[in-house]
Design a protein around this motif. Structure first.
Motif, mmCIF file in Angstrom:
data_model
loop_
_atom_site.group_PDB
_atom_site.id
_atom_site.type_symbol
_atom_site.label_atom_id
_atom_site.label_comp_id
_atom_site.label_asym_id
_atom_site.label_seq_id
_atom_site.Cartn_x
_atom_site.Cartn_y
_atom_site.Cartn_z
ATOM 1 N N SER A 279 39.658 106.019 -17.172
ATOM 2 C CA SER A 279 41.047 106.446 -17.240
ATOM 3 C C SER A 279 41.695 106.381 -15.859
ATOM 4 N N TYR B 252 49.340 108.950 -19.869
ATOM 5 C CA TYR B 252 49.925 110.112 -19.191
ATOM 6 C C TYR B 252 49.221 111.342 -19.744
ATOM 7 N N SER B 253 49.429 112.499 -19.117
ATOM 8 C CA SER B 253 48.632 113.684 -19.460
ATOM 9 C C SER B 253 48.766 114.098 -20.925
ATOM 10 N N TYR C 186 38.989 107.995 -13.410
ATOM 11 C CA TYR C 186 37.975 108.852 -13.999
ATOM 12 C C TYR C 186 37.089 108.013 -14.895
ATOM 13 N N TYR D 192 45.511 103.788 -19.228
ATOM 14 C CA TYR D 192 46.427 104.172 -18.159
ATOM 15 C C TYR D 192 47.624 104.760 -18.884
ATOM 16 N N THR E 66 45.642 107.051 -6.158
ATOM 17 C CA THR E 66 45.385 107.067 -7.598
ATOM 18 C C THR E 66 43.920 107.353 -7.880
ATOM 19 N N CYS F 28 44.608 107.553 -13.409
ATOM 20 C CA CYS F 28 45.546 108.637 -13.078
ATOM 21 C C CYS F 28 45.270 109.960 -13.785
ATOM 22 N N PHE F 29 45.028 109.941 -15.073
ATOM 23 C CA PHE F 29 44.983 111.190 -15.827
ATOM 24 C C PHE F 29 43.608 111.417 -16.446
ATOM 25 N N MET G 142 46.703 111.814 -23.039
ATOM 26 C CA MET G 142 45.263 112.035 -22.852
ATOM 27 C C MET G 142 44.790 113.257 -23.632
ATOM 28 N N ARG G 143 45.635 114.289 -23.739
ATOM 29 C CA ARG G 143 45.262 115.466 -24.546
ATOM 30 C C ARG G 143 45.074 115.079 -26.003
#
Length: 193
Positions: free
Chosen positions: A164, A141-142, A189, A139, A186, A166-167, A145-146
């Protein structure tokens, strides 16, 4: 100026509180995100998805924050040993304390606590090895995650899962996307390597 016992104690508490706040602010600034507790509806949905994996083994919660999600998964996902990884000292201490308290509870003692199915340790989620993980829950943030996606692609075994909150993981194709019934709708994934 002589301080009395009460004043000294009050000053000590104020200094301690200031140090705690500074620690959280510093680590949040360094990480790019603050530790955020997971809502009950999202925790239930994540546990349902983990239980749908038809798997068992080691589940690593990357960036476990205050430990709320890891503790919940430990209680509701019986075939998994949950290992939370967090680098912010204050949330980590509180999550370890919560696991210790939960281990004393007669209903949770078999599932939560040191040496049991839920544990928390200090570590940077980008420096931890995921080679032994059968599943990873994140959990973040974008931006994280990248950076996290290529690390998982390199280290996870074939068949391991990523859940995952949210992102999405860029460049990964989810097996399933679940939308929770919370205020924010929410998304969760679910990926398989």
């Amino acid at each position: 100026m002589n301080l009395g016992v009460v004043e000294t104690f009050t000053l000590a508490i104020a200094v301690l509180a200031l140090l705690v706040v500074c620690s959280i602010v510093w680590t949040s600034w360094r990480n790019g995100i603050t530790p955020t507790p997971t809502s009950p509806r999202v925790m239930r949905a994540v546990a349902e998805e983990v239980n749908r994996l038809n798997s068992e083994g080691v589940l690593v919660e990357a960036g476990s924050g205050w430990g709320t999600l890891g503790l919940y998964l430990g209680r509701h996902c019986e075939n998994w040993r949950v290992e939370g990884v967090e680098n912010s000292p204050v949330p980590l201490i509180l999550s370890k304390l919560a696991a210790w308290i939960a281990a004393g509870s007669w209903r949770l003692s078999r599932r939560v606590g040191p040496g049991r199915s839920v544990s928390f340790r200090r570590g940077n989620l980008y420096d931890v090895s995921y080679r032994e993980a059968d599943a990873v829950v994140a959990y973040l943030y974008s931006g994280a995650m990248r950076r996290f996606g290529p690390l998982l692609a390199e280290q996870l075994r074939p068949g391991a899962h990523v859940v995952s909150v949210c992102f999405a993981l860029p460049d990964w194709q989810p097996e399933r996307v679940v939308t929770c019934s919370d205020l924010y709708r929410t998304r969760i994934y679910v990926y398989r390597k």
